[in-house]
Write a protein that holds these residues in place. Structure first.
Motif, PDB file in Angstrom:
ATOM      1  N   PRO A 145     -34.539 -23.897 -35.032  1.00 46.77           N
ATOM      2  CA  PRO A 145     -35.547 -23.103 -34.325  1.00 46.77           C
ATOM      3  C   PRO A 145     -35.006 -21.785 -33.795  1.00 46.77           C
ATOM      4  O   PRO A 145     -35.716 -21.082 -33.068  1.00 46.77           O
TER       5      PRO A 145
ATOM      6  N   ALA B 293     -36.850 -34.669 -28.295  1.00 49.83           N
ATOM      7  CA  ALA B 293     -36.820 -33.893 -29.536  1.00 49.83           C
ATOM      8  C   ALA B 293     -36.371 -34.751 -30.712  1.00 49.83           C
ATOM      9  O   ALA B 293     -36.920 -34.651 -31.814  1.00 49.83           O
TER      10      ALA B 293
ATOM     11  N   THR C 152     -34.483 -24.001 -20.463  1.00 52.15           N
ATOM     12  CA  THR C 152     -33.706 -24.107 -21.697  1.00 52.15           C
ATOM     13  C   THR C 152     -33.609 -25.507 -22.292  1.00 52.15           C
ATOM     14  O   THR C 152     -33.195 -25.654 -23.448  1.00 52.15           O
TER      15      THR C 152
ATOM     16  N   PHE D  84     -40.549 -19.931 -24.283  1.00 52.21           N
ATOM     17  CA  PHE D  84     -41.733 -20.340 -25.037  1.00 52.21           C
ATOM     18  C   PHE D  84     -41.744 -21.858 -25.241  1.00 52.21           C
ATOM     19  O   PHE D  84     -42.783 -22.515 -25.103  1.00 52.21           O
ATOM     20  N   ALA D  85     -40.576 -22.420 -25.590  1.00 52.61           N
ATOM     21  CA  ALA D  85     -40.494 -23.870 -25.760  1.00 52.61           C
ATOM     22  C   ALA D  85     -40.754 -24.576 -24.438  1.00 52.61           C
ATOM     23  O   ALA D  85     -41.395 -25.640 -24.402  1.00 52.61           O
TER      24      ALA D  85
ATOM     25  N   ALA E 120     -36.597 -16.964 -26.076  1.00 59.04           N
ATOM     26  CA  ALA E 120     -37.033 -18.011 -26.996  1.00 59.04           C
ATOM     27  C   ALA E 120     -37.215 -19.333 -26.265  1.00 59.04           C
ATOM     28  O   ALA E 120     -38.187 -20.065 -26.495  1.00 59.04           O
ATOM     29  N   ALA E 121     -36.278 -19.650 -25.372  1.00 58.06           N
ATOM     30  CA  ALA E 121     -36.349 -20.913 -24.648  1.00 58.06           C
ATOM     31  C   ALA E 121     -37.577 -20.975 -23.754  1.00 58.06           C
ATOM     32  O   ALA E 121     -38.166 -22.055 -23.574  1.00 58.06           O
TER      33      ALA E 121
ATOM     34  N   GLU F 274     -34.457 -29.296 -29.159  1.00 63.11           N
ATOM     35  CA  GLU F 274     -34.997 -29.062 -30.502  1.00 63.11           C
ATOM     36  C   GLU F 274     -33.908 -28.620 -31.474  1.00 63.11           C
ATOM     37  O   GLU F 274     -33.902 -29.035 -32.646  1.00 63.11           O
TER      38      GLU F 274
ATOM     39  N   ALA G  13     -35.774 -27.789 -23.370  1.00 66.71           N
ATOM     40  CA  ALA G  13     -36.593 -28.140 -24.533  1.00 66.71           C
ATOM     41  C   ALA G  13     -36.041 -27.530 -25.810  1.00 66.71           C
ATOM     42  O   ALA G  13     -35.890 -28.220 -26.827  1.00 66.71           O
ATOM     43  N   LEU G  14     -35.714 -26.239 -25.785  1.00 63.16           N
ATOM     44  CA  LEU G  14     -35.225 -25.588 -27.001  1.00 63.16           C
ATOM     45  C   LEU G  14     -33.846 -26.107 -27.383  1.00 63.16           C
ATOM     46  O   LEU G  14     -33.548 -26.287 -28.568  1.00 63.16           O
TER      47      LEU G  14
ATOM     48  N   ASP H 171     -44.460 -24.668 -23.741  1.00 61.10           N
ATOM     49  CA  ASP H 171     -45.107 -25.695 -24.569  1.00 61.10           C
ATOM     50  C   ASP H 171     -44.902 -27.083 -23.969  1.00 61.10           C
ATOM     51  O   ASP H 171     -45.828 -27.906 -23.933  1.00 61.10           O
ATOM     52  N   TRP H 172     -43.674 -27.367 -23.519  1.00 59.69           N
ATOM     53  CA  TRP H 172     -43.363 -28.674 -22.950  1.00 59.69           C
ATOM     54  C   TRP H 172     -44.130 -28.901 -21.649  1.00 59.69           C
ATOM     55  O   TRP H 172     -44.717 -29.966 -21.424  1.00 59.69           O
TER      56      TRP H 172
END
Length: 370
Positions: A350, A7, A332, A56-57, A53-54, A338, A334-335, A60-61
Motif C-alpha cells: 500500500p 490487517a 499510523t 487516510f488509512a 498516507a497513514a 496493512e 492501520a497502514l 477509514d479505520w
C-alpha cells in the motif's frame, strides 16, 4: 498489535494476539481519546508523505469502527502567514479534501471559540477512542485474543516461532511472529535497544463542568485540546518526558498541560478550582520519528555492499516488527498493519518502495558500523 492482526485476518491469515495484560488496551491505548491527522512541511519528505498516507488509512479505520470522528482537526500555525501557507498548498498540489489553510477568523469559526492564529485544517483528521479501535480490531473474524500472556522469550524452531513466558513455558507457536510490544520488541528480536526511546506522557481530564472551553474540533499545536463526546469532559495533553519512568500522575504535569493549552487557545482551558484527573502512558519513539515496520533484520548476516537500501539486508525469517509508533499510534497503526499483511501474503504494497524503506527496521542496522 491489534491493527496488525486485523490487517492479517482481512488477508485470510488467522492470528492470535498475545497480551501481557488481563484486558485489551490496558496501557497507552487506554487513554480516553487521541488524535489522528497528517502532517505538512515546506519539503514533502518521507516523514510527511508517510503520515499523510497513514492518515487516510486511519480515517477509514475510525469510520469502520465508529470509534471516533473524522470531521476535521485544527493545527494552529503561528509561524506562517496565510499567504505563505496557501503558497505551500499550491506548490505541493495538496487538495482541499486533505488540507486547508485558514486565517484566524476562519479557524475561530470552525473551533467555535476565538483563536488568534492561522491554522491548518486537516479535513479528514479527527479523534478516536483507542480502546474502541482495539476492540474493533480484535473482533475481526480470524483474530483470537489471549490475555495474561507475557512474551518473555522467543525462539525459532523447525515448526516456526515459539513464545515462552517468564517460567520458560511455551505459551504460543506459529509459523510467523509479529512483535508489536513497544521497546521490548527489540529485546526479543535481538536488536539494539538504543534504536528507540521511551517517552512518558501524562494527559489531563476535566469534567465538563470544570472545563472553560469546549472546542467543536480537536485543536493541536504542541499540545492538544479535545472535547470528549456526550459531554464526557475535556482532554488536554500531553507531556513529553523522555527517560521518565514515574507512573504516578503528577500535579506539576497537569499544570504543564494546562499552560500549554492556554498558549494554544489564548485562554484558560480549566475553570478556577477545577478538579483534574489524569493518566500516564509511555510512547516509544525512534531517532528519526518514524516507526519500525517490516521484517526484523539479521545483524549477524553479512552486510550488503550498498548502504543506502535497507531492503538488501538479510532478515530473520518470518519475524516482523510493528513498533515505535510514538505519539502517532492512532494515525499510523492501520497502514503499518496493512503493509505487514501485504509483505507477509505477497500482496501489492500500500506504499511506495522508498516509504517502505523509510520505516524498515533495517535502516538503523545499515547506519550502525560493525
Amino acid at each position: 498489535g491489534a491493527a496488525a492482526a486485523r490487517a492479517l485476518a482481512l488477508q485470510g491469515v488467522p492470528c492470535t494476539v498475545l497480551d501481557a495484560q488481563q484486558q485489551p488496551a490496558s496501557q497507552a491505548s487506554g487513554n480516553p481519546a487521541g488524535l489522528f491527522h497528517g502532517t505538512v512541511g515546506a519539503d514533502d519528505t518521507p516523514h510527511t508523505r508517510w503520515h499523510r498516507a497513514a492518515s487516510f488509512a486511519a480515517a477509514d479505520w475510525v469510520g469502520a469502527s465508529q470509534a471516533g470522528t473524522s470531521d476535521g482537526l485544527l493545527r494552529l500555525n503561528g509561524m506562517h502567514d496565510l499567504s505563505a501557507m496557501r503558497a505551500l498548498l499550491a506548490a505541493q498540489h495538496l487538495p482541499t479534501s486533505y488540507l486547508q489553510a485558514l486565517d484566524a477568523a476562519q479557524a475561530s469559526q470552525r473551533a467555535g471559540l476565538p483563536l488568534a492564529q492561522t491554522a491548518w485544517l486537516f479535513t479528514q483528521g479527527g479523534w478516536a477512542d483507542p480502546r474502541a479501535l482495539v476492540q474493533h480490531a480484535l473482533a475481526t473474524p480470524g483474530v483470537t485474543w489471549q490475555g495474561d500472556a507475557h512474551a518473555h522469550g522467543i525462539e525459532c524452531s523447525a515448526n516456526g516461532w515459539l513464545v515462552r513466558d517468564r517460567d520458560a513455558r511455551a505459551i504460543a507457536q506459529a509459523p510467523v511472529l509479529v512483535l508489536a510490544n513497544a521497546d521490548d520488541a527489540l529485546r526479543l528480536a535481538a536488536l539494539p535497544g538504543d534504536w528507540v526511546q521511551r517517552v512518558r506522557g501524562q494527559v489531563t481530564l476535566l469534567a465538563a463542568h470544570d472545563a472553560a472551553v469546549m472546542p467543536l474540533l480537536p485543536i493541536a499545536s504542541g499540545g492538544y485540546v479535545l472535547a470528549l463526546p456526550n459531554g464526557a469532559g475535556l482532554l488536554v495533553g500531553a507531556t513529553s518526558q523522555p527517560g521518565d519512568d514515574e507512573a504516578q500522575v503528577r500535579e506539576a504535569d497537569h499544570a504543564s498541560n494546562l499552560e500549554r493549552a492556554r498558549h494554544v487557545l489564548g485562554c484558560n482551558a480549566a475553570r478556577d478550582g477545577a478538579v483534574m484527573n489524569g493518566r500516564v502512558g509511555w510512547r516509544v519513539v525512534t531517532r528519526d520519528r518514524l516507526p519500525l515496520v517490516g521484517m526484523a533484520p539479521d545483524l549477524a548476516a553479512p552486510r550488503p555492499a550498498r548502504r543506502d537500501s535497507p531492503r538488501l539486508l538479510m532478515r530473520q525469517q518470518s519475524l516482523y516488527l510493528h513498533s515505535a509508533l510514538g505519539s502517532r499510534g492512532i494515525t499510523t497503526a492501520a497502514l503499518g498493519g496493512e503493509l505487514l499483511a501485504a509483505q507477509l501474503c505477497g500482496a501489492p504494497w500500500p506504499l511506495e518502495a522508498d516509504l517502505v524503506d523509510a520505516i524498515d527496521p533495517a535502516r538503523f542496522a545499515l547506519r550502525t558500523a560493525r
